[in-house]
Scaffold this motif. Structure first.
Motif, PDB file in Angstrom:
ATOM      1  N   TYR A 246       0.845  -1.192   0.000  1.00 44.41           N
ATOM      2  CA  TYR A 246       0.000   0.000   0.000  1.00 44.41           C
ATOM      3  C   TYR A 246       0.885   1.248   0.000  1.00 44.41           C
ATOM      4  CZ  TYR A 246      -3.623  -3.312   1.358  1.00 44.41           C
ATOM      5  OH  TYR A 246      -4.488  -4.371   1.393  1.00 44.41           O
ATOM      6  N   THR A 270      -9.412  -0.094   1.068  1.00 43.27           N
ATOM      7  CA  THR A 270      -8.576   0.850   1.817  1.00 43.27           C
ATOM      8  C   THR A 270      -9.482   1.960   2.328  1.00 43.27           C
ATOM      9  OG1 THR A 270      -8.052   2.329  -0.024  1.00 43.27           O
ATOM     10  CG2 THR A 270      -6.675   0.372   0.228  1.00 43.27           C
ATOM     11  N   ASN A 272     -10.199   4.521   0.907  1.00 41.46           N
ATOM     12  CA  ASN A 272     -11.017   4.980  -0.215  1.00 41.46           C
ATOM     13  C   ASN A 272     -11.916   3.855  -0.735  1.00 41.46           C
ATOM     14  OD1 ASN A 272      -9.901   7.597  -0.304  1.00 41.46           O
ATOM     15  ND2 ASN A 272      -8.091   6.803  -1.324  1.00 41.46           N
ATOM     16  N   SER A 275     -10.250  -0.260  -4.161  1.00 37.77           N
ATOM     17  CA  SER A 275      -9.095   0.466  -4.691  1.00 37.77           C
ATOM     18  C   SER A 275      -8.691  -0.028  -6.070  1.00 37.77           C
ATOM     19  CB  SER A 275      -7.901   0.295  -3.745  1.00 37.77           C
ATOM     20  OG  SER A 275      -8.194   0.747  -2.459  1.00 37.77           O
TER      21      SER A 275
END
Length: 304
Positions: A246, A270, A272, A275
């Motif tokens: 990441y 994640t 967000n 991903s």
């Protein structure tokens, strides 16, 4: 749903002194301090320390009535969610997956959770307050009740999507009002009611979250319907390793390895949410999840 940040900070802009309903002026003078105390008591840290588990029931408003839409159980880092009789989510601190049933067939989807994803999706604190949420009123009676509002668009949209979907479009000036109900004596959080405040000052009840504690809770990985998946993830002949970096090339770079069953699809979550996944550290060559061959993989996920 009410997705809250991991920082318990409340900006006090206005505190209304309660003079009705049997409230004490001295108690309400200290309403902010009391709310902070009740919030801290309901933190995941305190629950873990005292060995307390909980159940959260999410209700939406349909035809003027509360309707249960899903339930979450948490116990010592293990989490189990029931969305309906066909869909469940399980997490044991390491392995996470959804289980689906459709037309009599059962399928699983693995979830690979980065550090931010774990905070966002799994470490489901009983009560976390975003710093944009403003305390506007506290009252004491048989219960301790705190009312807050938040106008930050991301929180308003998140709450609307969770309860009313596309039924109402976001407009500038919309706010969400939360009503927290605590047991005054035990300090346990009992319920959170959510209301949408529209720019014309009209309101729309969205739903509620109801809490109960020290409930009967079966380890989701010991449930009969999940044993096949768990066994495949633990059997080297049936599983594979996926190594994920990441934030490659950044100060936040972190590499995690996951073991999941070979034949099951997966998603990487994640902060967000879902991903973009790459095959190279420079993040130029996208990985096609639909073309996954079920082999060991090394993948890269940017965090911005």
């Amino acid at each position: 749903m009410k997705f809250k940040s991991t920082v318990i900070l409340i900006t006090l802009l206005a505190l209304t002194l309660c003079i009705l309903g049997g409230c004490s002026k001295n108690e309400n003078t200290n309403g902010k301090a009391a709310f902070d105390e009740y919030v801290a008591f309901n933190s995941l840290e305190r629950l873990e320390k005292d060995g307390v588990n909980y159940k959260k029931e999410y209700y939406a408003i349909e035809d003027g009535k509360q309707v249960l839409i899903f339930t979450v159980y948490w116990d010592s880092g293990k989490l189990y969610a029931e969305y309906d009789e066909r869909t469940t989510f399980s997490y044991d601190g390491n392995l996470a997956f959804y289980r689906f049933q459709s037309d009599g067939e059962t399928s699983y989807t693995s979830l690979l959770l980065g550090s931010e994803g774990i905070d966002k999706l799994v470490v489901d604190d009983a009560l976390l307050i975003p710093e944009e949420e403003t305390l506007i009123e506290t009252t004491y009676n048989k219960q301790f009740i705190a009312v807050t509002e938040i106008s930050a668009k991301e929180y308003v949209v998140s709450e609307m999507e969770g309860y009313v979907g596309d039924e109402i479009e976001y407009e500038e000036g919309m706010r969400i009002r939360y009503r927290y109900i605590f047991d005054k004596d035990t300090k346990e959080l009992l319920q959170i009611d959510s209301t949408l405040l529209l720019p014309d000052d009209s309101t729309r009840d969205l739903g509620a979250i109801k809490y109960s504690y020290n409930v009967e809770f079966q380890d989701p990985f010991e449930r009969e319907e999940n044993k096949e998946y768990v066994a495949a993830a633990k059997d080297q002949t049936l599983s594979r390793t996926i190594k994920v970096t990441y934030g490659p090339g950044t100060d936040d770079e972190q590499t995690m390895e996951y073991t999941i069953p070979k034949e099951y699809p997966f998603y990487i979550f994640t902060d967000n949410y879902v991903s973009e996944i790459y095959l190279d550290k420079d993040c130029t060559e996208l990985f096609d999840v639909s073309g996954d061959a079920g082999e060991d993989l090394e993948l890269f996920v940017p965090l911005d």
